[in-house]
Scaffold this active site. Structure first.
Site, PDB file in Angstrom:
ATOM      1  N   THR A 125     -10.289 -26.245  -7.048  1.00  0.00           N
ATOM      2  CA  THR A 125     -10.495 -25.229  -6.021  1.00  0.00           C
ATOM      3  C   THR A 125     -11.590 -25.600  -5.034  1.00  0.00           C
ATOM      4  O   THR A 125     -12.694 -26.011  -5.429  1.00  0.00           O
ATOM      5  CB  THR A 125     -10.839 -23.878  -6.681  1.00  0.00           C
ATOM      6  OG1 THR A 125      -9.799 -23.536  -7.601  1.00  0.00           O
ATOM      7  CG2 THR A 125     -10.960 -22.779  -5.636  1.00  0.00           C
ATOM      8  N   LYS A 148      -6.497 -26.384  -4.547  1.00  0.00           N
ATOM      9  CA  LYS A 148      -6.331 -24.972  -4.244  1.00  0.00           C
ATOM     10  C   LYS A 148      -7.424 -24.597  -3.257  1.00  0.00           C
ATOM     11  O   LYS A 148      -8.612 -24.799  -3.538  1.00  0.00           O
ATOM     12  CB  LYS A 148      -6.432 -24.123  -5.508  1.00  0.00           C
ATOM     13  CG  LYS A 148      -6.353 -22.625  -5.247  1.00  0.00           C
ATOM     14  CD  LYS A 148      -6.183 -21.880  -6.551  1.00  0.00           C
ATOM     15  CE  LYS A 148      -6.382 -20.395  -6.379  1.00  0.00           C
ATOM     16  NZ  LYS A 148      -6.067 -19.635  -7.598  1.00  0.00           N
ATOM     17  N   LYS A 150      -9.359 -21.908  -0.853  1.00  0.00           N
ATOM     18  CA  LYS A 150      -9.663 -20.507  -0.592  1.00  0.00           C
ATOM     19  C   LYS A 150      -9.734 -20.270   0.919  1.00  0.00           C
ATOM     20  O   LYS A 150     -10.504 -20.933   1.633  1.00  0.00           O
ATOM     21  CB  LYS A 150     -10.995 -20.125  -1.241  1.00  0.00           C
ATOM     22  CG  LYS A 150     -10.972 -20.138  -2.761  1.00  0.00           C
ATOM     23  CD  LYS A 150     -10.153 -19.001  -3.320  1.00  0.00           C
ATOM     24  CE  LYS A 150     -10.270 -18.909  -4.834  1.00  0.00           C
ATOM     25  NZ  LYS A 150      -9.509 -17.767  -5.394  1.00  0.00           N
ATOM     26  N   ASP A 175      -5.013 -19.922  -1.179  1.00  0.00           N
ATOM     27  CA  ASP A 175      -5.282 -18.633  -1.823  1.00  0.00           C
ATOM     28  C   ASP A 175      -6.035 -17.750  -0.839  1.00  0.00           C
ATOM     29  O   ASP A 175      -7.222 -17.948  -0.596  1.00  0.00           O
ATOM     30  CB  ASP A 175      -6.096 -18.833  -3.094  1.00  0.00           C
ATOM     31  CG  ASP A 175      -6.254 -17.538  -3.882  1.00  0.00           C
ATOM     32  OD1 ASP A 175      -5.743 -16.496  -3.429  1.00  0.00           O
ATOM     33  OD2 ASP A 175      -6.884 -17.568  -4.955  1.00  0.00           O
ATOM     34  N   ASP A 224      -0.761 -12.503  -7.000  1.00  0.00           N
ATOM     35  CA  ASP A 224      -1.904 -12.605  -7.903  1.00  0.00           C
ATOM     36  C   ASP A 224      -2.428 -11.195  -8.172  1.00  0.00           C
ATOM     37  O   ASP A 224      -2.127 -10.591  -9.190  1.00  0.00           O
ATOM     38  CB  ASP A 224      -2.983 -13.506  -7.310  1.00  0.00           C
ATOM     39  CG  ASP A 224      -4.172 -13.688  -8.255  1.00  0.00           C
ATOM     40  OD1 ASP A 224      -4.185 -13.080  -9.347  1.00  0.00           O
ATOM     41  OD2 ASP A 224      -5.111 -14.429  -7.919  1.00  0.00           O
ATOM     42  N   LYS A 246      -3.102 -14.553 -15.194  1.00  0.00           N
ATOM     43  CA  LYS A 246      -4.476 -14.794 -15.637  1.00  0.00           C
ATOM     44  C   LYS A 246      -4.742 -13.919 -16.859  1.00  0.00           C
ATOM     45  O   LYS A 246      -4.404 -12.732 -16.866  1.00  0.00           O
ATOM     46  CB  LYS A 246      -5.481 -14.454 -14.530  1.00  0.00           C
ATOM     47  CG  LYS A 246      -5.391 -15.348 -13.309  1.00  0.00           C
ATOM     48  CD  LYS A 246      -6.366 -14.888 -12.234  1.00  0.00           C
ATOM     49  CE  LYS A 246      -6.286 -15.776 -10.997  1.00  0.00           C
ATOM     50  NZ  LYS A 246      -7.123 -15.251  -9.885  1.00  0.00           N
ATOM     51  N   CYS A 274      -7.015 -18.780 -13.494  1.00  0.00           N
ATOM     52  CA  CYS A 274      -8.216 -18.421 -14.242  1.00  0.00           C
ATOM     53  C   CYS A 274      -9.258 -17.811 -13.319  1.00  0.00           C
ATOM     54  O   CYS A 274      -9.192 -17.923 -12.104  1.00  0.00           O
ATOM     55  CB  CYS A 274      -8.817 -19.655 -14.924  1.00  0.00           C
ATOM     56  SG  CYS A 274      -9.467 -20.907 -13.758  1.00  0.00           S
ATOM     57  N   ASP A 296      -3.754 -23.795 -12.637  1.00  0.00           N
ATOM     58  CA  ASP A 296      -5.049 -23.696 -11.959  1.00  0.00           C
ATOM     59  C   ASP A 296      -6.094 -23.300 -12.994  1.00  0.00           C
ATOM     60  O   ASP A 296      -6.490 -22.143 -13.103  1.00  0.00           O
ATOM     61  CB  ASP A 296      -4.969 -22.667 -10.824  1.00  0.00           C
ATOM     62  CG  ASP A 296      -6.318 -22.474 -10.136  1.00  0.00           C
ATOM     63  OD1 ASP A 296      -7.120 -23.419 -10.114  1.00  0.00           O
ATOM     64  OD2 ASP A 296      -6.571 -21.362  -9.641  1.00  0.00           O
ATOM     65  N   ASP A 298      -9.279 -24.862 -13.580  1.00  0.00           N
ATOM     66  CA  ASP A 298     -10.394 -25.755 -13.245  1.00  0.00           C
ATOM     67  C   ASP A 298     -11.752 -25.103 -13.424  1.00  0.00           C
ATOM     68  O   ASP A 298     -12.768 -25.679 -13.019  1.00  0.00           O
ATOM     69  CB  ASP A 298     -10.247 -26.240 -11.802  1.00  0.00           C
ATOM     70  CG  ASP A 298     -10.337 -25.113 -10.777  1.00  0.00           C
ATOM     71  OD1 ASP A 298     -10.163 -23.933 -11.174  1.00  0.00           O
ATOM     72  OD2 ASP A 298     -10.565 -25.387  -9.588  1.00  0.00           O
TER      73      ASP A 298
END
Length: 327
Positions: A125, A148, A150, A175, A224, A246, A274, A296, A298
């Protein structure tokens, strides 16, 4: 059978600052639940989810409210009726899975029918920032096969372009953390498609995403914040192409397995994601993610220090947990 449940607040520093559309943080605040029985110990970790009003204090309180039932022998299935989905149930549920593995000598992987769980490729991320700063993050991690990113605000197209140019060989997940609007989603989706983005997570606020049924999806869109449990999936058909599972949202591995199986049955792609936590939080998710389309997990890679023993990360590959850690 005499069980003893204990709860501990722990803090792990993040390497730098982790920023998403809703704010920044410099440490991971986690709650660890330990259940002891007959000389064996099971552990589970959760991260309170501020997006849903959870705090360290409220999650501890929810665990304490379940203490008597757990110590008197409540099962993971019992928890589904005793507790709401969320971080508190996740910590207890995962501790019970671990305890069952330790007391029986049968690992969680075997219980799940996984004869030889494999190492998985996880996304890495990149925090939200200005395009130049995000390009620098991408450049530093351009060797990773899956990033990933943000995003979630004005100027996202410039951010997307900067990252894709800085890491041209990486597949990229965006994301938005509910940060887009009806006014800009079509333009942002078109730009994401042009730039070869693999997946977009939660572009619009949960509950304000009906437009997704009426516009093109040139890039697959993943729910999500809009999905917590298996009961959410029917209403998401036609809106989303994938779901992000998650453990802190679903309330543990038990509920997450049901969510995963129902998602597959309905034709959704599955991501296993996560919160920012330690290897103890990731361990059950690695087993859940064995057949996921996107992984995902990490969290420990974002920390300045992890638990010991922790999961083994080699580049972007994360190995299944050893029993000394969990399961």
């Amino acid at each position: 059978m005499v069980r003893v449940l204990s709860v501990e607040d722990e803090r792990f520093p993040i390497a730098g600052t982790f920023t998403i559309s809703r704010g920044s943080k410099t440490e991971a605040e986690v709650i660890t639940c330990t259940i002891a029985e007959s000389g064996f110990i099971g552990r589970g970790e959760c991260v309170p989810y501020k997006r849903y009003g959870e705090t360290m204090a409220s999650v501890r309180e929810a665990i304490e409210q379940a203490r008597r039932a757990v110590e008197e022998g409540a099962s993971r299935t019992d928890l589904l009726g005793l507790m709401q989905a969320g971080a508190a149930r996740n910590a207890i549920d995962c501790a019970l899975w671990d305890l069952e593995a330790k007391t029986s000598g049968i690992g969680v992987a075997s219980r799940l029918g996984l004869a030889s769980p494999r190492a998985l490729e996880t996304a890495y991320t990149l925090s939200l920032g200005e395009p130049e700063a995000m390009a620098a993050q991408a450049r530093a991690n351009a060797m990773r096969p899956l990033l990933k990113v943000k995003i979630g605000g004005d100027g996202d197209i410039a951010r997307i372009r900067a990252v894709t140019e800085a890491a041209p060989q990486s597949r990229i997940i965006l994301d938005a953390n509910e940060g887009w609007t009806d006014a800009n989603i079509a333009e942002n989706l078109a730009a994401a498609a042009e730039l070869g983005i693999a997946l977009i997570e939660q572009p619009l606020p949960a509950g304000a995403d009906q437009i997704l049924a009426r516009i093109a999806h040139p890039v697959p869109i993943c729910a999500d914040e809009s999905v917590h449990g298996a009961g959410d999936l029917d209403r998401l058909k036609g809106l989303y192409d994938a779901v992000n599972i998650k453990l802190d949202k679903s309330g543990g591995l038990t509920a997450a397995l049901e969510l995963r199986d129902r998602a597959h049955a309905l034709g959704f792609q599955v991501m296993v994601g996560c919160m920012v936590g330690t290897s103890l939080a990731m361990a059950p998710a690695v087993l859940l993610a064995q057949d996921a389309d996107f992984v995902d997990l990490d969290g420990p890679l974002l920390l300045a220090r992890d638990r010991s023993p922790g999961l083994i990360y080699e580049g972007s590959m994360v190995s299944p947990p050893r029993s000394a850690l969990w399961g």
